[in-house]
Write an enzyme that holds these catalytic residues in place. Sequence first.
Site, short mmCIF file in Angstrom:
data_model
loop_
_atom_site.label_atom_id
_atom_site.label_comp_id
_atom_site.label_asym_id
_atom_site.label_seq_id
_atom_site.Cartn_x
_atom_site.Cartn_y
_atom_site.Cartn_z
N GLY A 52 0.79 -1.18 0.09
CA GLY A 52 0.13 -0.09 -0.25
C GLY A 52 0.89 1.28 0.07
CD GLU A 53 6.08 1.53 2.35
OE1 GLU A 53 6.96 1.74 1.43
OE2 GLU A 53 6.10 1.23 3.55
NE ARG A 110 -17.14 16.80 5.66
CZ ARG A 110 -17.46 16.01 4.95
NH1 ARG A 110 -18.87 15.71 5.16
NH2 ARG A 110 -17.19 15.04 4.26
CG HIS A 144 -17.19 22.88 5.75
ND1 HIS A 144 -18.40 22.45 5.04
CD2 HIS A 144 -17.44 22.62 6.82
CE1 HIS A 144 -19.27 22.26 6.13
NE2 HIS A 144 -18.73 22.12 7.20
CE LYS A 208 -28.60 21.01 8.06
NZ LYS A 208 -27.47 21.62 8.94
CG ASP A 238 -20.41 13.43 2.96
OD1 ASP A 238 -20.19 12.52 1.98
OD2 ASP A 238 -19.81 13.28 3.86
#
Length: 334
Positions: A52-53, A110, A144, A208, A238
């Site tokens: 995975g490197e 976020r 964001h 909300k 999202d």
Amino acid sequence: MKSNQMEASMEAHTHQEMKVFSLSSNEPLAEKIAEHLGVELGKLTVEKFSDGELHVSIEESIRGDEIFIIQSTSAPVNDHLMELLILVDALRRASAGTINVVMPYYGYARQDRKARSREPITAKVVANLLENVGVDRMLTLDLHAAQIQGFFDIPVDHLLGAALLANYFLDNDLKGKDVVVVSPDHGGVTRARKLAEFLKSPLAIVDKRRPKANVAEVMNIIGDVEGKTCILIDDMIDTAGTITAAASALKDLGAEKVYASGTHAVLSGPAIERLEESVIEECVITDSIYLPEEKRIDKIVQVSVAGLVGDAISRIHQNASVSPLFEDKYEGKQ
């Protein structure tokens, strides 16, 4: 004497050759940006070892050049962030003159504050990583939280996508008093107000409460939406829970049609299914995040940020002001 040195430095910067490189997060957008600039993308290879490197190799000389790297930190966020950090290190070690990161979508944005005790501020961690590895300048789109600019001690150019979205709605004659621009929450009012100014339309707000992450409960609509065409706008979509719940609430209060719009199409989890089953007529997004074929449903319309980003890159390279790109009448090539 100091003035002469500054002029000499600016002249040297202007004469640096510009090179644009794309990593793997959004190559189609990078190709559009390069075409807009009239340049070829730089040559590099990105490989992944069996464990995975990641390994990044630059296949051309970049000594003394001004480099622009196109890389959104979208899913898989950590891989794309590591790709970017590794490339910046390689560029620095290969004697690049200036390294500019063009990040249309800034992942981890976020997590910009401590909402509860013992939480990280991950947006700041990402800023630290980019600065410490050797980035000279950041160019990004619709953060964001705008205050993330202050997490950096290097220049950050923060472009806005509202004009591009507005152009689509204006071209489709969605404007004026019969249209209401709706913010899906109180935090997005500034963004919604900007779109409302473009369209010369009134504004409404969805009040909300969010009991936990990715779960939103619509409470009330502030503003008159009965018999109107409503356009919801957010910085990102999202899981689409917020935007589809808001659309249903608007319909329940008598809205004739509901459109959705957003700069960053994260579209994770059940987002596509929710959009397909929703009352939303169209969902207008930009190509800041690559949208795979399986997510390109009929309701989704894409507008490109390539012209806007390309113009910003050109101005940075020429030591020209980026400010004109923030004007309401920006109509750059799409």
